[in-house]
Design an enzyme around this catalytic site. Sequence first.
Site, mmCIF file in Angstrom:
data_model
loop_
_atom_site.group_PDB
_atom_site.id
_atom_site.type_symbol
_atom_site.label_atom_id
_atom_site.label_comp_id
_atom_site.label_asym_id
_atom_site.label_seq_id
_atom_site.Cartn_x
_atom_site.Cartn_y
_atom_site.Cartn_z
ATOM 1 N N ASP A 28 0.861 -1.181 0.000
ATOM 2 C CA ASP A 28 0.000 0.000 0.000
ATOM 3 C C ASP A 28 0.903 1.239 0.000
ATOM 4 O O ASP A 28 2.123 1.143 0.205
ATOM 5 C CB ASP A 28 -0.883 -0.040 1.249
ATOM 6 C CG ASP A 28 -1.857 1.116 1.316
ATOM 7 O OD1 ASP A 28 -2.356 1.548 0.264
ATOM 8 O OD2 ASP A 28 -2.118 1.596 2.442
ATOM 9 N N ASP A 30 -0.527 5.111 0.871
ATOM 10 C CA ASP A 30 -0.961 6.078 1.891
ATOM 11 C C ASP A 30 -1.004 5.411 3.258
ATOM 12 O O ASP A 30 -1.620 4.355 3.428
ATOM 13 C CB ASP A 30 -2.341 6.644 1.532
ATOM 14 C CG ASP A 30 -2.309 7.441 0.234
ATOM 15 O OD1 ASP A 30 -1.872 8.596 0.266
ATOM 16 O OD2 ASP A 30 -2.679 6.883 -0.817
#
Length: 308
Positions: A28, A30
């Site tokens: 991922d 953010d």
Amino acid sequence: MAKPQHILQLSEEQRRSFVDSFDRVLSDIDGVLWTMEHDVPRVAEGYSALERSGKQLTFVTNNSVRTVEQCVRRFAKIGMQVKPEQIWHPAQSIVSYLRGINFQGLIYIIASPPFKAVLREAGFQLLDGPNEFIEENYESLAKHIFCKQPVRAVVIDVDFNLTSPKMLRAHLYLRNPECLLIEGASDRLLPVAKGVNIIGPGLFSSILEEASGREPILLGKPGRQLGELIVGHYKIDRPSRVLMVGDMLAQDVGFGRQCGFQTLLVLSGGCTREQLLAETDPRHIPDFYADSMADVAQILGGGPRSHV
């Protein structure tokens, strides 16, 4: 199910076993590399250490509001050279899916301008709106939501200008049983600052699901269809040799577990250690956790063990 281990509490033998157990890292972005408030310190060192160890890196985000070009520039600011093809986001995943099923026809879309641009550039025909305020009466509402255009798919993602008429219009298109319901980001809450979450796109999507009685095609994390796309694209024949890294229990860990990947949760974004240890759903409990990706640099560099 056993509680996950912090990677800095692993023995030297366990560290070696962990590092040797995967070839590809899906990460991922953010909450793992940066938040809305700051860049996470020393994460670039963690990814550099993984690359030096021969691991293949791919970044899988639910954020299509930021363009791939903006993302590449942001990576560069923290000292990472990431190629556009290493980044997956829901808009391009939806393009891949639609091409894979040879989709033809009109798409009604609720999403941000960058998201719409990706689909338009891929050659798809889009309808959107209404994008203006309407009068508060049923005559005006009817004029804006009833439409005889032959829409074949409704696509919903993040739209900061989401309105009731857009949702009503989408729901009316979905009365056609042949009209697809396709979702991008499904986060029900979005962490925007420490201890502050805002309503995410998943809660709005769930309104359409409930109202239409439709099962969506989910092409953001933790979507099964997204997992199938990625596994097919990279020809992954041993999912257990993939490590999924993220900061959210449902989106990231849930996605990894559903795909059969190993999972590493970092506490630099949307999940606290208390929330992790309180989690009881085995689908959302990671194999390992770390304070941040800086801890990965430490175990790969053979640094001193920390008391966690």
